[in-house]
Design a protein around this motif. Structure first.
Motif, mmCIF file in Angstrom:
data_model
loop_
_atom_site.group_PDB
_atom_site.id
_atom_site.type_symbol
_atom_site.label_atom_id
_atom_site.label_comp_id
_atom_site.label_asym_id
_atom_site.label_seq_id
_atom_site.Cartn_x
_atom_site.Cartn_y
_atom_site.Cartn_z
ATOM 1 N N LYS A 1 0.828 -1.121 -0.135
ATOM 2 C CA LYS A 1 0.082 -0.078 0.080
ATOM 3 C C LYS A 1 0.845 1.215 -0.090
ATOM 4 O O LYS A 1 0.598 2.309 -0.778
ATOM 5 C CB LYS A 1 -0.959 -0.091 1.189
ATOM 6 C CG LYS A 1 -1.923 1.238 1.300
ATOM 7 C CD LYS A 1 -2.785 1.171 0.126
ATOM 8 C CE LYS A 1 -4.114 2.283 0.356
ATOM 9 N NZ LYS A 1 -3.626 3.581 0.197
ATOM 10 N N ALA A 2 1.953 1.182 0.503
ATOM 11 C CA ALA A 2 2.814 2.424 0.738
ATOM 12 C C ALA A 2 3.696 2.451 -0.415
ATOM 13 O O ALA A 2 3.668 3.821 -1.026
ATOM 14 C CB ALA A 2 3.839 2.125 1.708
ATOM 15 N N GLN A 3 3.789 1.637 -1.059
ATOM 16 C CA GLN A 3 4.588 1.713 -2.578
ATOM 17 C C GLN A 3 3.496 2.276 -3.412
ATOM 18 O O GLN A 3 3.819 3.116 -4.463
ATOM 19 C CB GLN A 3 5.176 0.199 -2.956
ATOM 20 C CG GLN A 3 6.445 -0.340 -2.385
ATOM 21 C CD GLN A 3 6.875 -1.404 -2.814
ATOM 22 O OE1 GLN A 3 6.532 -1.741 -3.740
ATOM 23 N NE2 GLN A 3 7.756 -1.963 -1.986
ATOM 24 N N ALA A 4 2.137 1.729 -3.470
ATOM 25 C CA ALA A 4 1.151 2.208 -4.410
ATOM 26 C C ALA A 4 0.916 3.409 -4.362
ATOM 27 O O ALA A 4 0.791 4.340 -5.203
ATOM 28 C CB ALA A 4 0.042 1.282 -4.276
ATOM 29 N N ASP A 5 0.668 3.842 -3.106
ATOM 30 C CA ASP A 5 0.475 5.581 -2.553
ATOM 31 C C ASP A 5 1.514 6.428 -3.316
ATOM 32 O O ASP A 5 1.344 7.455 -3.533
ATOM 33 C CB ASP A 5 0.303 5.644 -1.102
ATOM 34 C CG ASP A 5 -0.889 4.978 -0.580
ATOM 35 O OD1 ASP A 5 -1.962 4.851 -1.465
ATOM 36 O OD2 ASP A 5 -1.119 4.763 0.472
ATOM 37 N N PHE A 6 2.956 5.689 -3.200
ATOM 38 C CA PHE A 6 3.976 6.707 -3.875
ATOM 39 C C PHE A 6 3.788 6.795 -5.266
ATOM 40 O O PHE A 6 4.000 7.997 -5.661
ATOM 41 C CB PHE A 6 5.383 5.868 -3.272
ATOM 42 C CG PHE A 6 6.431 6.626 -4.084
ATOM 43 C CD1 PHE A 6 6.940 7.586 -3.447
ATOM 44 C CD2 PHE A 6 7.006 6.089 -5.043
ATOM 45 C CE1 PHE A 6 8.133 8.274 -4.168
ATOM 46 C CE2 PHE A 6 8.086 6.532 -5.894
ATOM 47 C CZ PHE A 6 8.607 7.773 -5.214
ATOM 48 N N TYR A 7 3.630 5.782 -6.042
ATOM 49 C CA TYR A 7 3.378 5.822 -7.277
ATOM 50 C C TYR A 7 2.151 6.717 -7.677
ATOM 51 O O TYR A 7 2.207 7.508 -8.624
ATOM 52 C CB TYR A 7 3.187 4.589 -8.036
ATOM 53 C CG TYR A 7 4.258 3.466 -7.991
ATOM 54 C CD1 TYR A 7 5.511 4.083 -8.787
ATOM 55 C CD2 TYR A 7 4.709 2.526 -7.208
ATOM 56 C CE1 TYR A 7 6.768 3.166 -8.826
ATOM 57 C CE2 TYR A 7 5.724 1.786 -7.425
ATOM 58 C CZ TYR A 7 6.841 2.041 -8.093
ATOM 59 O OH TYR A 7 8.164 1.383 -8.248
ATOM 60 N N ALA A 8 1.078 6.720 -6.843
ATOM 61 C CA ALA A 8 -0.089 7.436 -7.024
ATOM 62 C C ALA A 8 0.278 8.959 -7.189
ATOM 63 O O ALA A 8 0.163 9.821 -8.035
ATOM 64 C CB ALA A 8 -1.242 7.063 -6.344
ATOM 65 N N ARG B 1 -4.470 11.208 -7.135
ATOM 66 C CA ARG B 1 -5.022 11.263 -5.510
ATOM 67 C C ARG B 1 -4.600 10.267 -4.605
ATOM 68 O O ARG B 1 -4.340 10.038 -3.551
ATOM 69 C CB ARG B 1 -6.350 11.738 -5.542
ATOM 70 C CG ARG B 1 -7.006 12.093 -3.976
ATOM 71 C CD ARG B 1 -8.261 12.605 -4.228
ATOM 72 N NE ARG B 1 -9.302 11.599 -4.911
ATOM 73 C CZ ARG B 1 -9.902 10.573 -4.635
ATOM 74 N NH1 ARG B 1 -9.728 10.287 -3.275
ATOM 75 N NH2 ARG B 1 -10.540 9.927 -5.286
ATOM 76 N N SER B 2 -5.092 8.989 -5.147
ATOM 77 C CA SER B 2 -4.946 7.959 -4.250
ATOM 78 C C SER B 2 -4.789 6.499 -5.255
ATOM 79 O O SER B 2 -5.047 6.619 -6.210
ATOM 80 C CB SER B 2 -6.363 7.673 -3.364
ATOM 81 O OG SER B 2 -7.464 7.515 -4.233
ATOM 82 N N ALA B 3 -4.441 5.413 -4.447
ATOM 83 C CA ALA B 3 -4.359 4.204 -5.053
ATOM 84 C C ALA B 3 -5.540 3.070 -4.495
ATOM 85 O O ALA B 3 -5.557 2.933 -3.244
ATOM 86 C CB ALA B 3 -3.054 3.521 -4.672
ATOM 87 N N ARG B 4 -6.302 2.554 -5.263
ATOM 88 C CA ARG B 4 -7.477 1.725 -4.996
ATOM 89 C C ARG B 4 -7.098 0.259 -5.080
ATOM 90 O O ARG B 4 -6.685 -0.297 -6.487
ATOM 91 C CB ARG B 4 -8.556 1.999 -5.651
ATOM 92 C CG ARG B 4 -9.773 1.028 -5.221
ATOM 93 C CD ARG B 4 -11.216 1.576 -6.004
ATOM 94 N NE ARG B 4 -10.928 1.880 -7.379
ATOM 95 C CZ ARG B 4 -11.267 1.091 -8.416
ATOM 96 N NH1 ARG B 4 -11.440 -0.234 -8.021
ATOM 97 N NH2 ARG B 4 -11.182 1.448 -9.469
#
Length: 241
Positions: free
Chosen positions: A175-182, A188-191
């Motif tokens: 989740k932390a990696q996905a938020d960084f990419y987003a 705004r966010s990663a779902r």
């Protein structure tokens, strides 16, 4: 006009239910999707050790080789029982009987292989539930007639709690990696879209073991170290504005 509308409504009501049920709608993901592969491990002290052991015997005939081998194996199993190993923790892992030949060419000897007799072997897999007693048990096995030993290999009897910890950490990392990419890409966010998992747990590589099998020596030194449980996740996140 009212009559026409009534007829249309009646016709729609008369349609078979199956025709309506066949209708399906699929909405494809239109947002960018990032795929991540994350692996996390958790370590713990092992609580189980597995030892491979057995006996080998040689005799002129196959029947004698098997008979001698059975007698030695009975003594080995009795020693395990005396050492406190439960019968359910002792399992036969292999029985072999092979003819033995001498293929060396000696001066004055006829050419071709020379029959020597038969060799029988019986192997056991032994589970030890007190890892502190592994070294002493190895010495006991040799004194009881074991002609080969391999292991020990260490593990955790129930790796599920370790895997649960590793799973939670892996998902948090993903989740932390996905938020960084987003955020880096201006979203705004990663779902979360999908998760797939593979796991391995509670096992360690087979350690090297110092061999001291004299009856008057200290127990064979064995260090259990740590074992790890690992979880690998493949996760997909859709990036949203």
């Amino acid at each position: 006009m009212k009559s026409a509308l009534a007829l249309m409504a009646l016709g729609a009501a008369a349609l078979p239910v199956a025709a309506v049920a066949q209708t399906s709608v699929t909405i494809a993901e239109t947002a960018p999707v990032v795929t991540l592969n994350v692996t996390e491990s958790v370590e713990a002290a092992p609580d189980v050790a597995t030892i491979g052991t057995g006996v080998q015997t040689k005799a002129p005939t196959a029947a004698q080789a098997m008979k001698d081998n059975a007698a030695k194996m009975d003594g080995l199993i009795a020693a395990l029982a005396k050492a406190g190993i439960a019968k359910t923790d002792i399992q036969t892992s292999g029985i072999n009987l092979n003819a033995q030949y001498d293929y060396s060419n000696r001066d004055g000897q006829p050419s071709g292989p020379r029959f020597l007799g038969y060799e029988a072997s019986n192997q056991l897999s032994v589970k030890v539930r007190d890892v502190k007693k592994v070294g002493a048990l190895l010495d006991t096995l040799v004194q009881a007639g074991a002609t080969n030993i391999n292991g020990p290999s260490f593990s955790v009897e129930n790796p599920s709690p370790l895997q649960a910890q590793a799973r939670a950490t892996a998902l948090k990392t993903a989740k932390a990696q996905a938020d960084f990419y987003a955020q880096a890409a201006g979203y705004r966010s990663a779902r979360l879209v999908s998760i797939s998992e593979s796991s391995s747990g509670g096992n360690a590589p087979m350690p090297l073991m110092a061999a001291r099998f004299k009856a008057d020596a200290a127990p064979t030194p064995v260090e259990p170290g740590q074992v790890s449980a690992s979880i690998s996740l493949t996760v997909q996140y859709a990036l949203e504005r």
